[in-house]
Design a protein around this motif. Structure first.
Motif, PDB file in Angstrom:
ATOM      1  N   ILE A   7       1.013  -8.100  -5.504  1.00  0.00           N
ATOM      2  CA  ILE A   7       0.549  -6.745  -5.812  1.00  0.00           C
ATOM      3  C   ILE A   7       1.404  -5.717  -5.074  1.00  0.00           C
ATOM      4  O   ILE A   7       1.823  -4.702  -5.641  1.00  0.00           O
ATOM      5  CB  ILE A   7      -0.936  -6.592  -5.419  1.00  0.00           C
ATOM      6  CG1 ILE A   7      -1.799  -7.532  -6.268  1.00  0.00           C
ATOM      7  CG2 ILE A   7      -1.389  -5.143  -5.566  1.00  0.00           C
ATOM      8  CD1 ILE A   7      -3.262  -7.552  -5.850  1.00  0.00           C
ATOM      9  N   VAL A   8       1.656  -5.982  -3.779  1.00  0.00           N
ATOM     10  CA  VAL A   8       2.475  -5.067  -2.981  1.00  0.00           C
ATOM     11  C   VAL A   8       3.883  -4.982  -3.544  1.00  0.00           C
ATOM     12  O   VAL A   8       4.490  -3.901  -3.604  1.00  0.00           O
ATOM     13  CB  VAL A   8       2.510  -5.526  -1.506  1.00  0.00           C
ATOM     14  CG1 VAL A   8       3.546  -4.725  -0.713  1.00  0.00           C
ATOM     15  CG2 VAL A   8       1.130  -5.370  -0.884  1.00  0.00           C
ATOM     16  N   ALA A   9       4.428  -6.132  -3.957  1.00  0.00           N
ATOM     17  CA  ALA A   9       5.803  -6.169  -4.469  1.00  0.00           C
ATOM     18  C   ALA A   9       5.963  -5.349  -5.743  1.00  0.00           C
ATOM     19  O   ALA A   9       7.063  -4.867  -6.045  1.00  0.00           O
ATOM     20  CB  ALA A   9       6.220  -7.616  -4.723  1.00  0.00           C
ATOM     21  N   LYS A  10       4.871  -5.153  -6.501  1.00  0.00           N
ATOM     22  CA  LYS A  10       4.945  -4.396  -7.747  1.00  0.00           C
ATOM     23  C   LYS A  10       4.769  -2.891  -7.524  1.00  0.00           C
ATOM     24  O   LYS A  10       4.965  -2.106  -8.450  1.00  0.00           O
ATOM     25  CB  LYS A  10       3.862  -4.894  -8.717  1.00  0.00           C
ATOM     26  CG  LYS A  10       4.105  -6.316  -9.207  1.00  0.00           C
ATOM     27  CD  LYS A  10       2.977  -6.779 -10.132  1.00  0.00           C
ATOM     28  CE  LYS A  10       3.220  -8.219 -10.606  1.00  0.00           C
ATOM     29  NZ  LYS A  10       2.113  -8.698 -11.480  1.00  0.00           N
ATOM     30  N   ASN A  11       4.395  -2.516  -6.309  1.00  0.00           N
ATOM     31  CA  ASN A  11       4.217  -1.104  -6.011  1.00  0.00           C
ATOM     32  C   ASN A  11       5.561  -0.389  -6.073  1.00  0.00           C
ATOM     33  O   ASN A  11       6.546  -0.844  -5.499  1.00  0.00           O
ATOM     34  CB  ASN A  11       3.597  -0.949  -4.615  1.00  0.00           C
ATOM     35  CG  ASN A  11       3.302   0.497  -4.281  1.00  0.00           C
ATOM     36  OD1 ASN A  11       4.206   1.229  -3.878  1.00  0.00           O
ATOM     37  ND2 ASN A  11       2.050   0.897  -4.428  1.00  0.00           N
ATOM     38  N   LYS A  12       5.611   0.744  -6.772  1.00  0.00           N
ATOM     39  CA  LYS A  12       6.885   1.429  -6.995  1.00  0.00           C
ATOM     40  C   LYS A  12       7.495   1.944  -5.693  1.00  0.00           C
ATOM     41  O   LYS A  12       8.717   1.917  -5.515  1.00  0.00           O
ATOM     42  CB  LYS A  12       6.687   2.593  -7.971  1.00  0.00           C
ATOM     43  CG  LYS A  12       6.361   2.126  -9.396  1.00  0.00           C
ATOM     44  CD  LYS A  12       6.259   3.306 -10.350  1.00  0.00           C
ATOM     45  CE  LYS A  12       5.977   2.826 -11.773  1.00  0.00           C
ATOM     46  NZ  LYS A  12       5.875   3.958 -12.731  1.00  0.00           N
ATOM     47  N   ILE A  13       6.658   2.417  -4.807  1.00  0.00           N
ATOM     48  CA  ILE A  13       7.178   2.915  -3.526  1.00  0.00           C
ATOM     49  C   ILE A  13       7.787   1.767  -2.726  1.00  0.00           C
ATOM     50  O   ILE A  13       8.874   1.895  -2.144  1.00  0.00           O
ATOM     51  CB  ILE A  13       6.054   3.594  -2.723  1.00  0.00           C
ATOM     52  CG1 ILE A  13       5.542   4.830  -3.478  1.00  0.00           C
ATOM     53  CG2 ILE A  13       6.543   3.980  -1.323  1.00  0.00           C
ATOM     54  CD1 ILE A  13       4.368   5.517  -2.803  1.00  0.00           C
ATOM     55  N   ILE A  14       7.082   0.642  -2.744  1.00  0.00           N
ATOM     56  CA  ILE A  14       7.594  -0.542  -2.033  1.00  0.00           C
ATOM     57  C   ILE A  14       8.891  -1.018  -2.679  1.00  0.00           C
ATOM     58  O   ILE A  14       9.853  -1.394  -1.981  1.00  0.00           O
ATOM     59  CB  ILE A  14       6.553  -1.677  -2.033  1.00  0.00           C
ATOM     60  CG1 ILE A  14       5.279  -1.239  -1.283  1.00  0.00           C
ATOM     61  CG2 ILE A  14       7.121  -2.937  -1.406  1.00  0.00           C
ATOM     62  CD1 ILE A  14       5.505  -0.928   0.177  1.00  0.00           C
TER      63      ILE A  14
END
Length: 704
Positions: A7-14
């Motif tokens: 989920i974190v890896a799909k975050n655009k900011i991340i």
């Protein structure tokens, strides 16, 4: 249920941050490709670095043997840390069956006692076994353990950086760290202590964290988890600081998480770690964090120094004091430019290789604590600087030899393997040639051999029930050599009893008599109770100074030693004063004048002392011989500064004293050996190295 990491890896900011991070670190992140010969070369280089470190410490011992009168008492080598005598004593007790884990050790904190380590220190256990197997006496066996203890960390360092893909960093970090002034000084010959082993266990633990994190098979993950737990278990027995158990657990769990191990595998690996490192210790470590921070972090609200009712002893201990920037540089690489380059390179290495460097976070963090706390942490900062210099070498070698690798593609893997090693050799050669290490340093003993001879004489001539009342520094050595208890030592100097003894040494002879009798009768516990009841320092001081019952037993012997002259300012500070004994060297000049160092002149006829154009009228000038008063010149000023002259080659060792200093028990009993017979009986004098007095029993006291 979706994996939070996905989920974190799909975050655009991340994703944007990761893209920027990868593009930036691409210029710095290029580990070595291993050839079929690289491990052999690495192994040879690592072993060479290890044996260079061991041999250098044995070279120090050879210098000792050539100067036996300075470094040996009879056939006993001196130690370069006073803590060594603690571990040696425990080894003797283990073999004699007298070591009681968690029992009361009254020998180093008489008469109350402090708990024995539970379990016994691993260092003492190993020494006891070596003594039993080889038959070598404890002191020589301990000395011969030091070169190995101080060097084993190099092997763990080299393996870590090899596994991380930067083998040359291991060689550079190992050699520069082992000969850094701060580390070499703390692991040099005679330094039978935990420092060298601490570095080994920490790097070994980091190695197992990295190995477990990189494991592709569950079996290897669990094996390395158990190895990590057993390493921390051994470290607990070696150093007895359980906080590291918790720290490495957190680092271990985070590393497994970011290496994308399955949650059930992380949970099982963590459980294996906790079980193999002792679950009870792990639970206790949860409460150890606050205690450690209270000692070493000065600005915290629960800091022990700010909450102590009496002056804090750690403010007087040099290795516990904060260091200036220049002091930290001198402790590590001794060159400001290389220090900054190394520190920058270390930060770059950690940033560009976050997954591979994270297991080193505890070591890096302790290193950076140097800037806000004790200078002793600089030994952990040195690996950061050394690895940073090595990392800059890697960056340089990559760009220098990149074209060469393209030109000779078939040999590029060999070029990438050996180029960093070649530049590493050049860097190390330059640093050693510039004498930026402590390689040629030979450490001095912590106890002068003549003082040690006096302590040995005490062991042979004083009654079996004797107790020794002295300053804490030599306490552990005295207990080990004589078998007699001391009232405080290097294991108990942070208690209010140190303040009590400081008050006695800076007070009058009557106060020394009263306070020593009070402490011997168990007065320390009463003082603790008074402080808990919020009694003031002055009130407590009055109670112990006016104690007039005398000693309950005829067994108190007071020892003054030469080192206490230099330490008197610390003793005075802890007593609540701010005085020091000014020491200088004077030679006869013209017109009845003594010409002294530090721009001091003394007119013997008029008693006028001139210091930096300031005139001070003396009240007394006293001449001594072997510490005994032989002549006194008095001047018109009745109460003022006094001077004591001790004849020496080509002049006089000179002590300049304030009025209160002159009347202190330390000056009267040591520098002048002018004992009040009502209170003390001289027993031994080996001036200037030491003087021993017996505290008179109450029956003799009442005769006066």
């Amino acid at each position: 249920m979706a994996d939070i990491r996905q989920i974190v890896a799909k975050n655009k900011i991340i994703q944007l941050f990761s893209s920027k991070y990868n593009s930036i670190t691409a210029y710095m992140n290029f580990p070595t490709e291993h050839s079929k010969y690289s491990f052999i070369v690495f192994l040879i280089a690592s072993l060479a670095a290890f044996f260079i470190s061991v041999n250098a410490r044995y070279d120090q011992f050879d210098v000792w043997k050539e100067n036996k009168e300075q470094f040996f008492y009879e056939n006993t080598p001196m130690m370069t840390t006073l803590d060594a005598y603690k571990y040696i004593r425990h080894a003797k007790e283990l073999n004699a069956g007298k070591y009681v884990p968690a029992g009361d050790d009254i020998d180093i904190f008489y008469p109350e006692g402090v708990p024995f380590y539970d379990p016994a220190p691993l260092l003492s256990v190993i020494l006891a076994k070596i003594h039993n197997i080889t038959g070598v006496d404890y002191y020589n066996a301990a000395i011969n353990m030091v070169p190995w203890l101080g060097s084993f960390f190099i092997l763990a360092v080299c393996l870590y950086f090899y596994l991380a893909g930067y083998p040359a960093l291991g060689i550079i970090t190992g050699l520069l760290t082992t000969f850094a002034p701060v580390y070499y000084g703390r692991t040099a010959i005679g330094r039978f202590d935990t420092d060298g082993g601490n570095m080994f266990f920490l790097f070994l633990a980091s190695l197992f964290v990295l190995a477990a994190s990189k494991s592709k098979k569950e079996t290897y993950l669990y094996i390395f988890s158990a190895c990590l737990g057993l390493t921390m278990l051994a470290f607990q027995h070696f150093y007895n600081h359980i906080l590291f158990n918790l720290v490495y657990f957190v680092v271990f769990a985070v590393c497994l998480f970011i290496y994308n191990h399955k949650y059930k595998n992380i949970l099982l690996a963590s459980l294996i770690y906790i079980i193999s490192s002792n679950p009870l210790v792990f639970i206790d470590s949860l409460g150890a964090l606050a205690g450690s921070m209270a000692v070493y972090i000065p600005f915290l609200p629960n800091n022990l120094a700010s909450n102590s009712p009496v002056p804090w002893v750690y403010n007087t201990i040099s290795e516990a004091a904060a260091e200036s920037f220049s002091g930290i540089v001198n402790f590590t690489i001794q060159n400001t430019l290389l220090f900054i380059l190394g520190l920058t390179g270390g930060i770059l290495f950690f940033t560009a290789n976050i997954k591979k460097a994270l297991p080193l976070a505890p070591i890096f963090a302790m290193g950076f604590v140097t800037f806000i706390s004790s200078g002793r942490f600089a030994m952990f900062l040195m690996p950061v600087i050394a690895a940073g210099l090595g990392y800059i070498i890697y960056i340089a070698s990559h760009y220098i030899f990149r074209k060469l690798s393209k030109q000779y593609k078939s040999r590029s893997i060999y070029i990438n393997t050996f180029a960093p090693l070649l530049l590493a050799v050049m860097l190390l050669t330059g640093i050693f040639a510039a004498k930026l290490t402590a390689y040629n340093m030979v450490p001095a003993p912590s106890i002068n051999t003549s003082t040690y001879a006096l302590i040995d004489k005490m062991a042979k001539e004083l009654p079996d029930n004797s107790t020794i009342y002295t300053w804490w520094d030599y306490g552990l050595a005295i207990t080990d050599v004589t078998g007699f208890p001391v009232y405080h030592s290097g294991m108990s100097q942070s208690t209010p009893k140190t303040w009590m003894i400081a008050k006695s040494f800076t007070g009058s002879q009557e106060e020394l008599y009263n306070i020593s009798s009070y402490i011997a009768s168990g007065g320390y516990e009463e003082v603790q109770k008074m402080f808990k009841d919020n009694r003031t320092v002055d009130e407590v001081s009055s109670v112990m100074s006016s104690y007039d019952k005398g000693p309950e037993k005829e067994n108190i012997y007071i020892l003054f030693t030469f080192d206490m002259i230099q330490k008197y300012s610390a003793v005075s500070y802890l007593a609540g004063n701010a005085e020091s004994i000014i020491t200088t060297f004077c030679q006869p000049g013209n017109n009845n004048t003594l010409l002294c160092s530090n721009n001091i002149n003394i007119n013997v006829e008029t008693g006028m002392l001139t210091a930096n154009a300031n005139n001070i009228q003396l009240s007394k000038l006293m001449l001594t011989e072997n510490g005994r008063l032989t002549d006194t010149q008095t001047y018109s000023l009745q109460i003022g500064y006094s001077v004591i002259l001790l004849p020496a080659a080509n002049g006089f060792i000179t002590y300049i004293l304030s009025p209160s200093l002159l009347n202190s028990s330390f000056v009267q009993l040591f520098l002048l050996q002018n004992a009040d017979e009502k209170y003390f009986t001289p027993v031994m004098s080996q001036y200037p190295y030491g003087v021993v007095y017996k505290v008179n029993p109450i029956c003799l006291y009442k005769q006066y």
